[in-house]
Design a protein around this motif. Structure first.
Motif, PDB file in Angstrom:
ATOM      1  N   GLU A   1      65.641  12.524  33.224  1.00  0.00           N
ATOM      2  CA  GLU A   1      64.867  13.391  32.351  1.00  0.00           C
ATOM      3  C   GLU A   1      64.257  14.520  33.165  1.00  0.00           C
ATOM      4  O   GLU A   1      64.138  14.426  34.393  1.00  0.00           O
ATOM      5  CB  GLU A   1      63.762  12.597  31.628  1.00  0.00           C
ATOM      6  CG  GLU A   1      62.708  12.022  32.560  1.00  0.00           C
ATOM      7  CD  GLU A   1      61.642  11.211  31.819  1.00  0.00           C
ATOM      8  OE1 GLU A   1      61.797  10.976  30.613  1.00  0.00           O
ATOM      9  OE2 GLU A   1      60.653  10.827  32.472  1.00  0.00           O
ATOM     10  N   HIS A   2      63.893  15.592  32.453  1.00  0.00           N
ATOM     11  CA  HIS A   2      63.249  16.730  33.111  1.00  0.00           C
ATOM     12  C   HIS A   2      62.216  17.312  32.159  1.00  0.00           C
ATOM     13  O   HIS A   2      62.483  17.489  30.964  1.00  0.00           O
ATOM     14  CB  HIS A   2      64.274  17.801  33.474  1.00  0.00           C
ATOM     15  CG  HIS A   2      63.680  19.004  34.131  1.00  0.00           C
ATOM     16  ND1 HIS A   2      63.240  18.998  35.436  1.00  0.00           N
ATOM     17  CD2 HIS A   2      63.418  20.250  33.658  1.00  0.00           C
ATOM     18  CE1 HIS A   2      62.755  20.182  35.753  1.00  0.00           C
ATOM     19  NE2 HIS A   2      62.851  20.958  34.685  1.00  0.00           N
ATOM     20  N   TYR A   3      61.031  17.623  32.682  1.00  0.00           N
ATOM     21  CA  TYR A   3      59.960  18.223  31.888  1.00  0.00           C
ATOM     22  C   TYR A   3      59.860  19.711  32.208  1.00  0.00           C
ATOM     23  O   TYR A   3      59.747  20.099  33.372  1.00  0.00           O
ATOM     24  CB  TYR A   3      58.627  17.539  32.176  1.00  0.00           C
ATOM     25  CG  TYR A   3      58.524  16.137  31.622  1.00  0.00           C
ATOM     26  CD1 TYR A   3      57.935  15.897  30.381  1.00  0.00           C
ATOM     27  CD2 TYR A   3      59.029  15.048  32.321  1.00  0.00           C
ATOM     28  CE1 TYR A   3      57.851  14.613  29.860  1.00  0.00           C
ATOM     29  CE2 TYR A   3      58.948  13.757  31.813  1.00  0.00           C
ATOM     30  CZ  TYR A   3      58.357  13.547  30.587  1.00  0.00           C
ATOM     31  OH  TYR A   3      58.281  12.276  30.078  1.00  0.00           O
ATOM     32  N   LEU A   4      59.909  20.528  31.164  1.00  0.00           N
ATOM     33  CA  LEU A   4      59.837  21.981  31.327  1.00  0.00           C
ATOM     34  C   LEU A   4      58.665  22.524  30.511  1.00  0.00           C
ATOM     35  O   LEU A   4      58.618  22.351  29.297  1.00  0.00           O
ATOM     36  CB  LEU A   4      61.138  22.636  30.850  1.00  0.00           C
ATOM     37  CG  LEU A   4      61.185  24.160  30.910  1.00  0.00           C
ATOM     38  CD1 LEU A   4      61.258  24.634  32.357  1.00  0.00           C
ATOM     39  CD2 LEU A   4      62.382  24.693  30.110  1.00  0.00           C
ATOM     40  N   THR A   5      57.719  23.164  31.187  1.00  0.00           N
ATOM     41  CA  THR A   5      56.631  23.824  30.481  1.00  0.00           C
ATOM     42  C   THR A   5      57.191  25.058  29.784  1.00  0.00           C
ATOM     43  O   THR A   5      57.796  25.926  30.434  1.00  0.00           O
ATOM     44  CB  THR A   5      55.506  24.238  31.447  1.00  0.00           C
ATOM     45  OG1 THR A   5      55.040  23.075  32.126  1.00  0.00           O
ATOM     46  CG2 THR A   5      54.347  24.869  30.692  1.00  0.00           C
ATOM     47  N   VAL A   6      57.000  25.124  28.478  1.00  0.00           N
ATOM     48  CA  VAL A   6      57.642  26.155  27.657  1.00  0.00           C
ATOM     49  C   VAL A   6      56.617  27.217  27.253  1.00  0.00           C
ATOM     50  O   VAL A   6      55.645  26.927  26.556  1.00  0.00           O
ATOM     51  CB  VAL A   6      58.274  25.530  26.399  1.00  0.00           C
ATOM     52  CG1 VAL A   6      58.810  26.609  25.470  1.00  0.00           C
ATOM     53  CG2 VAL A   6      59.387  24.564  26.797  1.00  0.00           C
ATOM     54  N   HIS A   7      56.854  28.438  27.713  1.00  0.00           N
ATOM     55  CA  HIS A   7      56.023  29.574  27.325  1.00  0.00           C
ATOM     56  C   HIS A   7      56.877  30.540  26.497  1.00  0.00           C
ATOM     57  O   HIS A   7      57.902  31.027  26.971  1.00  0.00           O
ATOM     58  CB  HIS A   7      55.464  30.300  28.552  1.00  0.00           C
ATOM     59  CG  HIS A   7      54.534  29.466  29.367  1.00  0.00           C
ATOM     60  ND1 HIS A   7      53.342  28.972  28.870  1.00  0.00           N
ATOM     61  CD2 HIS A   7      54.623  29.015  30.646  1.00  0.00           C
ATOM     62  CE1 HIS A   7      52.735  28.265  29.805  1.00  0.00           C
ATOM     63  NE2 HIS A   7      53.488  28.271  30.883  1.00  0.00           N
ATOM     64  N   HIS A   8      56.447  30.785  25.269  1.00  0.00           N
ATOM     65  CA  HIS A   8      57.192  31.664  24.374  1.00  0.00           C
ATOM     66  C   HIS A   8      56.666  33.099  24.444  1.00  0.00           C
ATOM     67  O   HIS A   8      55.464  33.329  24.644  1.00  0.00           O
ATOM     68  CB  HIS A   8      57.075  31.174  22.928  1.00  0.00           C
ATOM     69  CG  HIS A   8      57.811  29.902  22.666  1.00  0.00           C
ATOM     70  ND1 HIS A   8      59.180  29.812  22.728  1.00  0.00           N
ATOM     71  CD2 HIS A   8      57.370  28.651  22.335  1.00  0.00           C
ATOM     72  CE1 HIS A   8      59.557  28.581  22.437  1.00  0.00           C
ATOM     73  NE2 HIS A   8      58.474  27.857  22.204  1.00  0.00           N
ATOM     74  N   CYS A   9      57.578  34.041  24.261  1.00  0.00           N
ATOM     75  CA  CYS A   9      57.241  35.464  24.206  1.00  0.00           C
ATOM     76  C   CYS A   9      57.818  36.075  22.928  1.00  0.00           C
ATOM     77  O   CYS A   9      58.793  35.563  22.370  1.00  0.00           O
ATOM     78  CB  CYS A   9      57.814  36.209  25.409  1.00  0.00           C
ATOM     79  SG  CYS A   9      57.270  35.628  27.015  1.00  0.00           S
ATOM     80  N   LEU A  10      57.229  37.159  22.494  1.00  0.00           N
ATOM     81  CA  LEU A  10      57.768  37.943  21.385  1.00  0.00           C
ATOM     82  C   LEU A  10      58.552  39.095  22.001  1.00  0.00           C
ATOM     83  O   LEU A  10      57.992  39.914  22.733  1.00  0.00           O
ATOM     84  CB  LEU A  10      56.645  38.470  20.495  1.00  0.00           C
ATOM     85  CG  LEU A  10      57.087  39.203  19.223  1.00  0.00           C
ATOM     86  CD1 LEU A  10      57.710  38.225  18.232  1.00  0.00           C
ATOM     87  CD2 LEU A  10      55.901  39.931  18.579  1.00  0.00           C
ATOM     88  N   LEU A  11      59.853  39.141  21.712  1.00  0.00           N
ATOM     89  CA  LEU A  11      60.749  40.101  22.355  1.00  0.00           C
ATOM     90  C   LEU A  11      61.332  41.079  21.337  1.00  0.00           C
ATOM     91  O   LEU A  11      61.581  40.719  20.187  1.00  0.00           O
ATOM     92  CB  LEU A  11      61.898  39.375  23.052  1.00  0.00           C
ATOM     93  CG  LEU A  11      61.554  38.193  23.963  1.00  0.00           C
ATOM     94  CD1 LEU A  11      62.828  37.645  24.598  1.00  0.00           C
ATOM     95  CD2 LEU A  11      60.557  38.607  25.032  1.00  0.00           C
ATOM     96  N   ALA A  12      61.571  42.307  21.792  1.00  0.00           N
ATOM     97  CA  ALA A  12      62.202  43.320  20.952  1.00  0.00           C
ATOM     98  C   ALA A  12      62.965  44.295  21.847  1.00  0.00           C
ATOM     99  O   ALA A  12      62.814  44.285  23.067  1.00  0.00           O
ATOM    100  CB  ALA A  12      61.158  44.066  20.122  1.00  0.00           C
ATOM    101  N   ARG A  13      63.792  45.123  21.226  1.00  0.00           N
ATOM    102  CA  ARG A  13      64.489  46.158  21.993  1.00  0.00           C
ATOM    103  C   ARG A  13      63.475  47.131  22.597  1.00  0.00           C
ATOM    104  O   ARG A  13      62.450  47.444  21.979  1.00  0.00           O
ATOM    105  CB  ARG A  13      65.472  46.918  21.101  1.00  0.00           C
ATOM    106  CG  ARG A  13      66.600  46.061  20.552  1.00  0.00           C
ATOM    107  CD  ARG A  13      67.624  46.926  19.795  1.00  0.00           C
ATOM    108  NE  ARG A  13      66.986  47.839  18.855  1.00  0.00           N
ATOM    109  CZ  ARG A  13      66.544  47.489  17.653  1.00  0.00           C
ATOM    110  NH1 ARG A  13      66.659  46.223  17.242  1.00  0.00           N
ATOM    111  NH2 ARG A  13      65.982  48.373  16.868  1.00  0.00           N
ATOM    112  N   LYS A  14      63.790  47.620  23.767  1.00  0.00           N
ATOM    113  CA  LYS A  14      62.832  48.460  24.494  1.00  0.00           C
ATOM    114  C   LYS A  14      62.572  49.787  23.791  1.00  0.00           C
ATOM    115  O   LYS A  14      61.506  50.378  23.956  1.00  0.00           O
ATOM    116  CB  LYS A  14      63.341  48.710  25.912  1.00  0.00           C
ATOM    117  CG  LYS A  14      63.291  47.457  26.791  1.00  0.00           C
ATOM    118  CD  LYS A  14      63.746  47.738  28.200  1.00  0.00           C
ATOM    119  CE  LYS A  14      63.605  46.478  29.064  1.00  0.00           C
ATOM    120  NZ  LYS A  14      64.055  46.705  30.457  1.00  0.00           N
ATOM    121  N   ASP A  15      63.530  50.267  22.993  1.00  0.00           N
ATOM    122  CA  ASP A  15      63.354  51.552  22.323  1.00  0.00           C
ATOM    123  C   ASP A  15      62.764  51.412  20.921  1.00  0.00           C
ATOM    124  O   ASP A  15      62.528  52.411  20.236  1.00  0.00           O
ATOM    125  CB  ASP A  15      64.694  52.280  22.225  1.00  0.00           C
ATOM    126  CG  ASP A  15      65.739  51.476  21.444  1.00  0.00           C
ATOM    127  OD1 ASP A  15      65.478  50.287  21.159  1.00  0.00           O
ATOM    128  OD2 ASP A  15      66.806  52.040  21.124  1.00  0.00           O
TER     129      ASP A  15
END
Length: 320
Positions: free
Chosen positions: A85-99
């Motif tokens: 097993e592996h534990y991964l701390t999950v951090h979410h971001c809000l992403l969009a196109r740069k333009d």
């Protein structure tokens, strides 16, 4: 020896990709799979030596796609077992196109559609309720796929919930970071192998991850075991009888999950995860549990035993 072949739930830059990198290091050959079933199948047919799949999240609970495959209703994965097993701390971001959103701070009101994996919605509900009430939510196969869709649909003002890793991989702008409800939001991944594979027969997950700290006895490292079973229908106390088997053989139950059996409506496959520290007395506990379960259930299956990485890390950190 050739590099280990490791399958993960793709596409590239998913949280599963990140977990695979952390678990197996840069020397492994990593292969993205389009679905959970593809990852399982790659281990069953020995296309991959290992697969790493999400199993549960500390905020949003069990990953039902994984449980459904572990139910193995058509006996497709007879040789697949969990080995780590592996534990991964999950951090979410809000992403969009740069333009798409030149203003700083960005104007969320112009976003008309959001994409992400179903698990992520429940992990970011506070942020979503505050900024995106009434905005359309589209489920996709992975958070990285969400980022890819946003990149490739310039005709709509959309955003994705995915990782910083995915933002860098796809060249997207990060509109907001750490939008998950809880800072300790963590996903636990299971590592799968084929028990008939000669390539992995002599490899343990510890060897893949690195040397064991020598000061700690291997027997003292807690083990986890996952067992599934199907209860006898219309037998009073059937579940109680099954659970008492684990107690009788010295296994501490840490979780119980269910999924529909597909044999009959309202009949379920139970998944029981237990924990024990190996002793001379309980080394054969799993075999004895299975033997006893066969007497009180219609069917049962051992999905494997592996070292408890969470308790192990806590114990080792405490000893440093």
């Amino acid at each position: 020896m050739e590099p280990l072949r490791v399958a993960f739930l793709g596409p590239a830059a998913s949280f599963s990709h990140q977990a695979a990198v952390e678990s197996f290091g840069p020397s492994a050959s990593l292969y993205p799979k389009l679905s959970f079933a593809d990852a399982f199948a790659s281990v069953q047919n020995t296309e991959a030596d290992f697969a790493i799949i999400p199993f549960e999240n500390s905020t949003n609970g069990s990953v039902v796609q994984t449980l459904d495959l572990l139910a193995d209703r058509k006996d497709l994965y007879k040789d697949v077992k969990v080995c780590g097993e592996h534990y991964l701390t999950v951090h979410h971001c809000l992403l969009a196109r740069k333009d798409a959103f030149p203003s700083n701070p960005p104007d969320y009101s112009s976003i008309t559609k959001l994409y992400t994996h179903p698990q992520a919605w429940g992990q970011c509900e506070i942020f979503l309720s505050k900024h995106f009430k009434g905005v359309e939510r589209q489920d996709v196969s992975s958070t990285s796929k969400a980022a890819e869709i946003v990149l490739k649909t310039p005709t709509e003002l959309s955003a994705a919930i995915a990782s910083k890793f995915a933002a860098e991989y796809h060249g997207l702008a990060i509109l907001a970071e750490n939008i998950e409800d809880k800072a300790d939001n963590t996903t636990r991944f299971l590592v799968l192998r084929n028990v008939k594979s000669e390539r992995t027969a002599q490899i343990t997950f510890d060897q893949v991850k690195g040397p064991v700290i020598q000061e700690r006895s291997e027997l003292a490292v807690p083990r986890k075991t996952l067992i599934s079973f199907l209860l006898r229908q219309n037998a009073p106390g059937a579940l109680a009888d099954a659970l008492l088997v684990f107690k009788d053989h010295g296994m501490n139950l840490t979780s119980i999950s269910t999924r529909p059996s597909h044999r009959q409506a309202w009949r379920y496959v139970f998944f029981v995860e237990g924990q024990r520290v190996l002793t001379d007395e309980n080394k054969e506990a799993v075999d004895r549990i299975l033997q006893s379960l066969r007497a009180v259930t219609d069917s049962c299956r051992d999905w494997g035993t592996w070292k408890d990485q969470l308790l192990r890390a806590q114990a080792e950190n405490g000893s440093n």
